[in-house]
Design a protein around this motif. Structure first.
Motif, PDB file in Angstrom:
ATOM      1  N   GLU A 154      16.105  -9.316   4.976  1.00  0.00           N
ATOM      2  CA  GLU A 154      15.233  -9.578   6.128  1.00  0.00           C
ATOM      3  C   GLU A 154      14.948 -11.066   6.231  1.00  0.00           C
ATOM      4  O   GLU A 154      14.944 -11.783   5.232  1.00  0.00           O
ATOM      5  N   LYS A 191      12.131   1.935   2.379  1.00  0.00           N
ATOM      6  CA  LYS A 191      12.844   2.841   1.462  1.00  0.00           C
ATOM      7  C   LYS A 191      13.031   2.172   0.097  1.00  0.00           C
ATOM      8  O   LYS A 191      12.768   2.779  -0.928  1.00  0.00           O
ATOM      9  N   THR A 192      13.505   0.916   0.123  1.00  0.00           N
ATOM     10  CA  THR A 192      13.714   0.236  -1.152  1.00  0.00           C
ATOM     11  C   THR A 192      12.368   0.031  -1.853  1.00  0.00           C
ATOM     12  O   THR A 192      12.269   0.125  -3.081  1.00  0.00           O
ATOM     13  N   THR A 193      11.323  -0.207  -1.059  1.00  0.00           N
ATOM     14  CA  THR A 193       9.982  -0.355  -1.636  1.00  0.00           C
ATOM     15  C   THR A 193       9.571   0.956  -2.315  1.00  0.00           C
ATOM     16  O   THR A 193       9.074   0.951  -3.446  1.00  0.00           O
ATOM     17  N   PRO A 238       0.829  -1.206   0.000  1.00  0.00           N
ATOM     18  CA  PRO A 238       0.000   0.000   0.000  1.00  0.00           C
ATOM     19  C   PRO A 238       0.864   1.257   0.000  1.00  0.00           C
ATOM     20  O   PRO A 238       1.966   1.249   0.551  1.00  0.00           O
TER      21      PRO A 238
HETATM   22  N1  LIG Z   1       3.844   0.441   2.405  1.00  0.00           N
HETATM   23  C1  LIG Z   1       4.077  -0.751   2.905  1.00  0.00           C
HETATM   24  N2  LIG Z   1       3.095  -1.502   3.442  1.00  0.00           N
HETATM   25  C2  LIG Z   1       3.359  -2.727   3.941  1.00  0.00           C
HETATM   26  N3  LIG Z   1       4.572  -3.307   3.948  1.00  0.00           N
HETATM   27  C3  LIG Z   1       5.587  -2.615   3.433  1.00  0.00           C
HETATM   28  C4  LIG Z   1       5.417  -1.296   2.890  1.00  0.00           C
HETATM   29  N4  LIG Z   1       6.618  -0.838   2.475  1.00  0.00           N
HETATM   30  C5  LIG Z   1       7.504  -1.825   2.750  1.00  0.00           C
HETATM   31  N5  LIG Z   1       6.898  -2.876   3.299  1.00  0.00           N
HETATM   32  C6  LIG Z   1       7.554  -4.136   3.741  1.00  0.00           C
HETATM   33  O1  LIG Z   1       8.481  -3.788   4.779  1.00  0.00           O
HETATM   34  C7  LIG Z   1       9.685  -4.539   4.649  1.00  0.00           C
HETATM   35  C8  LIG Z   1      10.877  -3.590   4.569  1.00  0.00           C
HETATM   36  O2  LIG Z   1      10.839  -2.890   3.334  1.00  0.00           O
HETATM   37  P1  LIG Z   1      12.166  -2.358   2.619  1.00  0.00           P
HETATM   38  O3  LIG Z   1      13.149  -3.459   2.498  1.00  0.00           O
HETATM   39  O4  LIG Z   1      11.748  -1.630   1.403  1.00  0.00           O
HETATM   40  O5  LIG Z   1      12.662  -1.337   3.742  1.00  0.00           O
HETATM   41  P2  LIG Z   1      14.016  -0.486   3.832  1.00  0.00           P
HETATM   42  O6  LIG Z   1      13.661   0.803   4.451  1.00  0.00           O
HETATM   43  O7  LIG Z   1      14.677  -0.422   2.490  1.00  0.00           O
HETATM   44  O8  LIG Z   1      14.813  -1.376   4.846  1.00  0.00           O
HETATM   45  P3  LIG Z   1      16.334  -1.308   5.409  1.00  0.00           P
HETATM   46  O9  LIG Z   1      16.800   0.104   5.360  1.00  0.00           O
HETATM   47  O10 LIG Z   1      16.202  -1.822   6.799  1.00  0.00           O
HETATM   48  O11 LIG Z   1      17.122  -2.247   4.571  1.00  0.00           O
HETATM   49  C9  LIG Z   1       9.504  -5.415   3.430  1.00  0.00           C
HETATM   50  O12 LIG Z   1       9.058  -6.690   3.876  1.00  0.00           O
HETATM   51  C10 LIG Z   1       8.411  -4.728   2.634  1.00  0.00           C
HETATM   52  O13 LIG Z   1       7.672  -5.646   1.859  1.00  0.00           O
END
Ligand SMILES: Nc1ncnc2c1ncn2[C@@H]1O[C@H](COP(=O)(O)OP(=O)(O)OP(=O)(O)O)[C@@H](O)[C@H]1O
Length: 638
Positions: free
Chosen positions: A533, A38-40, A8
């Motif tokens: 993760e 962030k990566t999302t 979402p």
């Molecule tokens: N908007 C969202 N709603 C629900 N789940 C989400 C959302 N955005 C990310 N996620 C989930 O949260 C988890 C972390 O996302 P992501 O790897 O993009 O985070 P990050 O900020 O890049 O993490 P890090 O900096 O710790 O490596 C993933 O399992 C992803 O699927």
């Protein structure tokens, strides 16, 4: 479409889309904690650009560039954007080479200048009255000067793992220095970058080299109207000393934050927030939810710590904790290698269990810090011929993928790259190389007694790949110049003895080591799992197993006292052992989606118990000691 894209939208995603739709283009920094997505958001931004700007990008022959920290992360993102040809996803080195490689004349000029700089440094040493090693330095100077002549005659430079100027190969460090300086000096290159890649996104930006950030900022400075630079990062997750940490935001830029953590269960999030609190006070909200029968529920999860003594039973005590967890959670998967991730700082424990104890010792014990650090992720230069050539080669060879074997040789063997061979010459060379491949495969078998040196000699004999000059010096025992007696530490002597130990290692220890580096074992380093993760994480804190003085959990928890240097760094507000260790601890604990177990081996269990109870990182009822494992009996040789 993938899961990431389907997440979402958050407010940050909406804000980022607005930022991307703006004219003139606006650069931005997305800064947020672990698991905040962030990566999302980055993947969603790429997908937004592909769907809204595809006509323009195609018409102008442009791509959106996305720079990732590792090739694994690059692959994931390519997958996330369905391999769109409009998105160029690559690691920083390969991106820089894509930009810089057409400028061959400038590259040659730069290499010549670099060699001249090195000559100057050596000449200065020779001029010092107390230099003991004058004769060797003079030889080294002669060698560099003769390289100058060879480099003058070269027409093409390529990108390899380690630099070998005389062969026209530039390694990782040189690529960074070279291309950033080309960007800084040439306005035309800045224009080309902004025209070819009107959007450049950098993931894990906290670990990007400062000179890369500053050179990209220069592009933005001049061509910012049509150019958008986007950094996604978290200064609290900076692991490598060379990383920039926080990116300074320019006046016209947008700052986008994300308050949530979507990854960690409620319990793990409490731990993660408590670790971070003394650093910048950021407290993330929400935590992981799961959908049960159409309704969203928070995932409670678990977070506990075992404080255990340093003794000979550490490996079996880790097993005991796993066994204990199966009882406590009524969940056998704590014993399954593919269901858990065990995070260690240094790997002696992993190395022993995975069969590379000698390789580990050679590269870690009393070795130069670049070897120790490079051992963690397979990037130390002595390891590269194995990591980048021997292992991929024998892997393909054992699967009878002869065409792919040939492709590697075509790309790497100087026999094939330095001359364009045809007819009989080509056939003879290929037949020779095939013999070499067969011998390598034999030497790398699990029952072989061949050493690292034996393998390198075969590579040399059959000219299978070009070896780094530093490695050649050790192989041929040439140019092993020792440093002056007034240097703090005789680095060259340390390097020489480490290399001798390395050469004597059984070559097949690389088989276990590769598994380790490729995350095919339950073990990973706390440094190497950025961005990843796992449902269940066991984080092992053990200063005694490591000799890496960048991190110390004993100092972090207050068990051992700080050195004068540590105190000075803290007093001067510099990065220090406490802040570095806190960041490492934060990164490793925040990898857990559901359950986290920290195992802390320490020489003073009672004091550790007292200090850790005071931190609030773990609930009091989640702190366990050796006595809690008393009922768990397993064989001590595990
Ligand atoms: N908007 C969202 N709603 C629900 N789940 C989400 C959302 N955005 C990310 N996620 C989930 O949260 C988890 C972390 O996302 P992501 O790897 O993009 O985070 P990050 O900020 O890049 O993490 P890090 O900096 O710790 O490596 C993933 O399992 C992803 O699927």
């Amino acid at each position: 479409m993938t899961k990431r894209i389907n997440s979402p939208d958050t407010e940050a995603d909406i804000m980022l889309r607005k930022c991307l739709d703006r004219t003139p283009r606006t650069s931005f920094v997305m800064i947020a904690g672990a698991g905040s997505g962030k990566t999302t958001s980055l993947v969603k931004a790429l997908s937004h650009l592909v769907s809204t700007k595809s006509n323009e990008l195609r018409r102008k022959g442009q791509q959106v560039a996305c720079i990732t920290y590792t090739e694994i992360a690059a692959k994931e993102i390519r997958n996330d954007v369905a391999n769109s040809p409009l998105v160029h996803v690559s690691t920083i080195h390969s991106f820089l080479w894509t930009i810089g490689s057409p400028f061959q004349k400038d590259i040659k000029k730069w290499v010549i200048q670099r060699i001249a700089e090195k000559c100057l440094e050596i000449q200065e040493k020779i001029n010092k009255p107390r230099t003991r090693t004058r004769d060797r330095l003079v030889l080294e100077l002669d060698r560099l000067k003769s390289q100058l002549g060879i480099v003058e005659s070269l027409h093409y430079f390529n990108y390899g793992t380690g630099s070998n100027y005389a062969k026209g190969i530039l390694g990782h460090d040189d690529i960074i220095k070279l291309v950033t300086s080309l960007i800084e000096e040439h306005k035309m290159l800045k224009a080309i970058i902004s025209q070819k890649y009107p959007y450049i996104f950098v993931d894990e930006s906290q670990d990007t080299f400062p000179n890369i950030v500053s050179s990209l900022k220069l592009v933005d400075h001049i061509f910012g109207k049509d150019f958008c630079l986007g950094f996604f990062g978290d200064p609290m997750q900076k692991i490598f000393p060379t990383g920039i940490g926080e990116i300074a935001i320019e006046n016209s830029w947008e700052r986008i934050t994300k308050p949530e953590n979507f990854r960690c269960s409620q319990r793990v999030l409490k731990t993660v927030n408590a670790i971070r609190k003394p650093a910048d006070g950021l407290e993330q909200t929400r935590g992981r939810f799961e959908i049960i029968e159409g309704k969203e529920f928070p995932v409670e999860g678990s977070s506990q710590i075992f404080i255990l003594p340093i003794n000979d039973f550490r490996t079996s005590n880790v097993k005991r904790v796993q066994q204990w967890s199966t009882h406590k959670f009524d969940d056998d998967s704590w014993l399954l290698d593919d269901k858990i991730k065990v995070l260690v700082v240094v790997h002696r424990m992993a190395a022993k269990r995975l069969g590379f104890p000698n390789l580990y010792s050679a590269m870690n014990d009393n070795s130069p810090s670049s070897f120790k650090d490079g051992l963690l992720d397979g990037t130390a230069w002595p390891l590269k011929p194995f990591m980048n050539f021997v292992l991929p080669l024998i892997n393909l060879h054992s699967s009878n993928l002869n065409f792919e074997v040939l492709n590697i040789l075509r790309a790497q063997s100087p026999k094939l790259t330095k001359n364009i061979l045809k007819g009989d010459d080509l056939r003879i060379s290929l037949a020779e190389l095939k013999k070499g491949v067969d011998r390598l495969a034999e030497m790398m078998r699990s029952d072989s007694t061949a050493t690292v040196l034996d393998v390198l000699k075969i590579i040399q004999e059959y000219e299978m790949t070009s070896l780094d000059e530093r490695l050649l010096d050790h192989l041929n025992e040439t140019n092993l110049v020792e440093t002056d007696e007034d240097d703090d530490e005789n680095l060259k002597a340390t390097e020489i003895s480490s290399m001798q130990n390395y050469f004597a290692c059984p070559a097949n220890e690389f088989l276990g080591y590769k598994k380790y580096c490729d995350n095919e074992s339950p073990f990973a380093t706390q440094q190497g799992i950025k961005g990843a993760e796992f449902d269940k994480v066991i984080t092992i804190l053990d200063d005694d197993e490591g000799t890496n003085n960048l991190f110390s959990y004993d100092k972090y928890f207050g068990i051992s006292s700080l050195s004068d240097v540590d105190k000075k760094n803290i007093a001067e507000g510099k990065d220090n052992v406490i802040s570095r260790t806190r960041r490492l601890f934060y990164v490793s604990c925040s990898r857990a989606r559901k359950d986290l177990i920290v195992i802390y081996f320490t020489s003073n269990v009672p004091e550790a118990l007292r200090l850790i109870s005071e931190t609030g990182i773990f609930q009091k009822e989640s702190i366990f000691l050796e006595k809690d494992l008393a009922s768990i009996i397993i064989a001590d040789n595990l």
